[in-house]
Design a protein around this motif. Structure first.
Motif, PDB file in Angstrom:
ATOM      1  N   GLY A  50       0.913  -1.255  -0.026  1.00  0.00           N
ATOM      2  CA  GLY A  50      -0.007   0.041   0.018  1.00  0.00           C
ATOM      3  C   GLY A  50       0.887   1.269   0.031  1.00  0.00           C
ATOM      4  O   GLY A  50       0.192   2.274   0.384  1.00  0.00           O
TER       5      GLY A  50
ATOM      6  N   LYS B  72      -2.710  -2.499 -14.301  1.00  0.00           N
ATOM      7  CA  LYS B  72      -2.363  -1.603 -13.242  1.00  0.00           C
ATOM      8  C   LYS B  72      -1.239  -1.742 -12.546  1.00  0.00           C
ATOM      9  O   LYS B  72      -0.365  -0.816 -12.193  1.00  0.00           O
ATOM     10  CB  LYS B  72      -3.671  -1.169 -12.105  1.00  0.00           C
ATOM     11  CG  LYS B  72      -4.928  -0.596 -13.134  1.00  0.00           C
ATOM     12  CD  LYS B  72      -5.955  -0.411 -11.853  1.00  0.00           C
ATOM     13  CE  LYS B  72      -7.267   0.355 -12.498  1.00  0.00           C
ATOM     14  NZ  LYS B  72      -8.267   0.425 -11.534  1.00  0.00           N
TER      15      LYS B  72
ATOM     16  N   SER C  20       1.767   0.792 -12.506  1.00  0.00           N
ATOM     17  CA  SER C  20       1.567   1.619 -11.184  1.00  0.00           C
ATOM     18  C   SER C  20       2.553   2.634 -10.987  1.00  0.00           C
ATOM     19  O   SER C  20       2.234   4.159 -10.430  1.00  0.00           O
ATOM     20  CB  SER C  20       1.755   0.651 -10.029  1.00  0.00           C
ATOM     21  OG  SER C  20       2.787  -0.222  -9.894  1.00  0.00           O
TER      22      SER C  20
ATOM     23  N   LYS D 176       0.521   5.016  -8.544  1.00  0.00           N
ATOM     24  CA  LYS D 176      -0.524   4.259  -7.769  1.00  0.00           C
ATOM     25  C   LYS D 176       0.589   2.961  -6.895  1.00  0.00           C
ATOM     26  O   LYS D 176       1.461   2.719  -7.311  1.00  0.00           O
ATOM     27  CB  LYS D 176      -1.435   3.523  -8.980  1.00  0.00           C
ATOM     28  CG  LYS D 176      -2.118   4.741  -9.499  1.00  0.00           C
ATOM     29  CD  LYS D 176      -3.189   5.473  -8.598  1.00  0.00           C
ATOM     30  CE  LYS D 176      -4.075   6.275  -9.429  1.00  0.00           C
ATOM     31  NZ  LYS D 176      -5.136   6.985  -8.591  1.00  0.00           N
ATOM     32  N   THR D 177      -0.361   2.601  -5.942  1.00  0.00           N
ATOM     33  CA  THR D 177       0.398   1.541  -5.242  1.00  0.00           C
ATOM     34  C   THR D 177      -0.055   0.158  -5.882  1.00  0.00           C
ATOM     35  O   THR D 177      -1.267   0.135  -6.542  1.00  0.00           O
ATOM     36  CB  THR D 177       0.033   1.430  -3.762  1.00  0.00           C
ATOM     37  OG1 THR D 177      -1.442   1.496  -3.686  1.00  0.00           O
ATOM     38  CG2 THR D 177       0.265   3.000  -3.268  1.00  0.00           C
TER      39      THR D 177
ATOM     40  N   SER E 183      -1.713  -1.921  -3.991  1.00  0.00           N
ATOM     41  CA  SER E 183      -3.230  -2.100  -3.546  1.00  0.00           C
ATOM     42  C   SER E 183      -4.348  -1.424  -4.498  1.00  0.00           C
ATOM     43  O   SER E 183      -5.471  -1.856  -4.554  1.00  0.00           O
ATOM     44  CB  SER E 183      -3.275  -1.845  -2.123  1.00  0.00           C
ATOM     45  OG  SER E 183      -2.989  -0.307  -2.005  1.00  0.00           O
ATOM     46  N   ASP E 184      -3.713  -0.522  -4.945  1.00  0.00           N
ATOM     47  CA  ASP E 184      -4.644   0.355  -6.108  1.00  0.00           C
ATOM     48  C   ASP E 184      -5.221  -0.668  -7.142  1.00  0.00           C
ATOM     49  O   ASP E 184      -6.218  -0.223  -7.799  1.00  0.00           O
ATOM     50  CB  ASP E 184      -4.034   1.677  -6.639  1.00  0.00           C
ATOM     51  CG  ASP E 184      -4.081   2.556  -5.549  1.00  0.00           C
ATOM     52  OD1 ASP E 184      -4.896   2.736  -4.708  1.00  0.00           O
ATOM     53  OD2 ASP E 184      -3.000   3.388  -5.760  1.00  0.00           O
TER      54      ASP E 184
ATOM     55  N   SER F 208      -9.219  -5.126  -6.762  1.00  0.00           N
ATOM     56  CA  SER F 208     -10.799  -4.505  -6.708  1.00  0.00           C
ATOM     57  C   SER F 208     -11.678  -5.629  -6.391  1.00  0.00           C
ATOM     58  O   SER F 208     -11.607  -6.870  -6.801  1.00  0.00           O
ATOM     59  CB  SER F 208     -11.114  -3.871  -7.950  1.00  0.00           C
ATOM     60  OG  SER F 208     -10.997  -4.758  -9.090  1.00  0.00           O
TER      61      SER F 208
ATOM     62  N   GLU G 160      -8.807  -2.315   2.013  1.00  0.00           N
ATOM     63  CA  GLU G 160      -8.569  -0.993   2.054  1.00  0.00           C
ATOM     64  C   GLU G 160      -8.812  -0.358   3.557  1.00  0.00           C
ATOM     65  O   GLU G 160      -8.191   0.699   3.701  1.00  0.00           O
ATOM     66  CB  GLU G 160      -9.556  -0.278   0.967  1.00  0.00           C
ATOM     67  CG  GLU G 160     -10.964  -0.350   1.470  1.00  0.00           C
ATOM     68  CD  GLU G 160     -11.851  -0.016   0.122  1.00  0.00           C
ATOM     69  OE1 GLU G 160     -12.792   1.026   0.504  1.00  0.00           O
ATOM     70  OE2 GLU G 160     -11.765  -0.414  -0.784  1.00  0.00           O
TER      71      GLU G 160
ATOM     72  N   GLN H 170      -5.598   0.656   6.202  1.00  0.00           N
ATOM     73  CA  GLN H 170      -4.641   1.583   6.198  1.00  0.00           C
ATOM     74  C   GLN H 170      -4.455   2.105   7.649  1.00  0.00           C
ATOM     75  O   GLN H 170      -5.290   2.032   8.401  1.00  0.00           O
ATOM     76  CB  GLN H 170      -5.432   2.867   5.453  1.00  0.00           C
ATOM     77  CG  GLN H 170      -5.669   2.560   3.914  1.00  0.00           C
ATOM     78  CD  GLN H 170      -4.410   2.599   3.048  1.00  0.00           C
ATOM     79  OE1 GLN H 170      -3.610   3.330   3.341  1.00  0.00           O
ATOM     80  NE2 GLN H 170      -4.760   2.239   1.850  1.00  0.00           N
TER      81      GLN H 170
END
Length: 541
Positions: A112, A270, A274, A279-280, A282-283, A286, A344, A347
């Motif tokens: 993350g 992604k 990334s 972006k990480t 984790s992004d 989904s 998510e 965090q």
């Protein structure tokens, strides 16, 4: 339903969840052995190490990690010998830890947290660095695993770190991809009684993605002591070429591997871009509940994927409890959540909140509950449609053949209603050495009336009853079952759990419970700070 965490009521006002920020804050390692203060007693027969790992350092210099999963691995060792207990801890000297320490900043990206370009480079160099694939972390903070009698620290990347369990020193870094065509492996392998290990790992390429079932032989051979001899015995194509499912564990019976393809998707596009997009990892994950969950069954001995197509409604499962065969069916028990928000929610900024903000975070997370699925193995073409094909009288789980030949599986809840008041259950453990892959009755886990475990629970899956251990203000970790010598009963043994508190006036301790009646036998207090961790194992001296 109302919030499932217990409410303390004073003058009619509900108290908020207590702050747990100290449990997810950087601590110092304790490399010198210290003697724990034992209250009660630890059985004289209990001689061995409780080994645990989890994140223990959450920043380097001014750089801070974003996610609980990202912290640097801290190794804990409780040594029990003739009723005495000692403790020590060390940070894993991974390459990631060492390079971050040398630069006093986060150099390697984690789940993350995206590592930013070196501020000492010029603008052009920083820009071009975005087009270099991110280095893969070897911060193996999730679990201790065993191959060929040796112990390794593992996460979900292609790296493991071999560790001397006496000194807690890293002795070797192992790359799965140097031995077989996988890009990683889970931190939850399974073991046959002879020591043969099974695991699962993905492979990614322009051809798409596959889920690979791995077998590691139990014996050491001349080529080396690591995972030489590992084989991929079966590859299962992903339903979507560039969006394979995320998984954390899998099921195993005496003869079969059960892989659950769930609608938590990893977008490979992604992942690749990334760094360019800032972006990480984790992004790129989904929750896509428009897809159902699918069960794949593989014969361990032949590597053949069975033709049955089993589906259920969408769910997320991190940990399987146990699986076994009965009356030509596979029974698989899992801790299940109805969405994937927990990925998510964990965090660090969420875990460190207080008051109503912390309550809101907790209330947004789906609870995890134990469910049983039944997969009939040999469904004939003439099997009737619309009827339950499960012959198991003791389970209400059903498996119904659809018009297209697929089997729709509906689960049985394996718990009484009072588990809802405990906030659900996670970190399930069984009497693994005697009952893995066998029909069983008991499992143990943590209740979650908070974002981390706040109770220990014993579940009787036959009678659907609970036993609970709790101490307000203390947070127990994953329970580890240790069988007593010569015990014939499934729950003949003890439960070990590391219990920690954010209260600086109290000591953290190793707890020991009688697994049968769930009563405390003793505790070993240690006057050092410890963070909340993930997984561990018991190793006999």
């Amino acid at each position: 339903m109302e919030n499932t965490y217990q409410k303390n009521v004073t003058s009619g006002k509900r108290e908020n969840l207590p702050c747990i920020a100290p449990l997810v804050t950087t601590v110092e390692e304790t490399p010198q052995v210290i003697t724990a203060q034992v209250q009660g007693h630890f059985p004289k027969w209990l001689n061995g190490y409780l080994l645990r790992t989890g994140p223990g350092k959450f920043e380097f210099g001014k750089d801070k990690y974003n996610h609980w999963f990202d912290g640097m691995a801290l190794l804990h060792q409780f040594k029990m010998e003739k009723g005495t207990v000692t403790y020590k801890s060390k940070f894993l000297q991974s390459d990631t830890y060492k390079v971050n320490s040398a630069h006093n900043r986060i150099v390697i990206s984690e789940f993350g947290t995206l590592a930013l370009p070196d501020p000492c480079k010029n603008v052009f160099e920083r820009f071009m660095s975005k087009f270099v694939l991110p280095a893969m972390t070897d911060n193996t903070s999730v679990n201790y695993v065993r191959y060929k009698g040796d112990y390794y620290l593992s996460t979900e990347t292609n790296f493991m770190n071999k560790v001397d369990i006496e000194t807690l020193e890293k002795t070797e870094k192992v790359d799965w991809s140097k031995f077989i065509a996988v890009n990683g492996a889970t931190a939850h392998p399974h073991y046959d009684p002879d020591g043969t290990a099974y695991n699962m790992g993905n492979s990614y390429g322009f051809h798409g993605s596959c889920y690979n079932i791995i077998r590691v032989p139990p014996e050491k051979i001349d080529l080396g002591e690591t995972i030489h001899g590992a084989q991929v015995i079966c590859s299962i194509a992903s339903a979507e070429r560039m969006k394979p499912s995320y998984y954390h564990s899998f099921g195993m019976t005496r003869n079969y591997i059960i892989f659950i393809e769930q609608p938590v998707k990893m977008n490979l596009g992604k992942f690749i871009t990334s760094k360019i997009l800032g972006k990480t990892f984790s992004d790129g994950i989904s929750w896509e509940p428009q897809y159902n969950t699918r069960f794949h069954v593989v014969d361990k001995h032949t590597g053949q994927l069975l033709p049955g197509i089993y589906y259920s409604k969408p769910f997320l499962s991190f940990h399987q409890i146990n699986a076994f065969e009965d009356q030509d069916c596979i029974v698989i028990d899992l801790c299940c959540q109805d969405n994937a928000k927990s990925l998510e929610v964990y965090q660090l900024q969420n875990l460190r909140k207080t008051g109503e903000g912390l309550d809101q975070v907790y209330n947004s997370v789906a609870r995890s509950f134990p469910r049983r699925f039944v997969l009939p193995l040999n469904v004939s073409l003439n099997a009737p449609e619309g009827q339950n094909l499960s012959p198991l009288s003791y389970s209400s789980a059903s498996a119904v053949k659809q018009a297209d030949g697929k089997i729709w599986c509906s689960y049985e809840n394996l718990y009484p209603e009072d588990l809802e008041a405990e906030g659900g259950i996670e970190f399930p453990q069984i009497n693994y050495s005697q009952f893995n892959g066998q029909k069983y009755r008991f499992f143990y886990g943590c209740g979650f009336r908070h974002l981390v475990g706040d109770s220990l629970i014993k579940v009787d899956v036959e009678n659907k009853t609970l036993m609970v251990w709790r101490k307000d203000g203390f947070y127990p970790s994953e329970p580890v079952f240790v069988p007593a010598p010569g015990a014939n009963e499934e729950d003949g043994g003890v439960i070990l759990s590391v219990v920690i508190t954010p209260n600086k006036n109290e000591s953290n301790f190793l707890l020991i419970l009688d697994a049968k009646n769930f009563e405390e036998l003793g505790r070993a207090e240690v006057p050092v700070q410890m963070p909340y961790g993930f997984h561990g194992t018991f190793v006999t001296l």
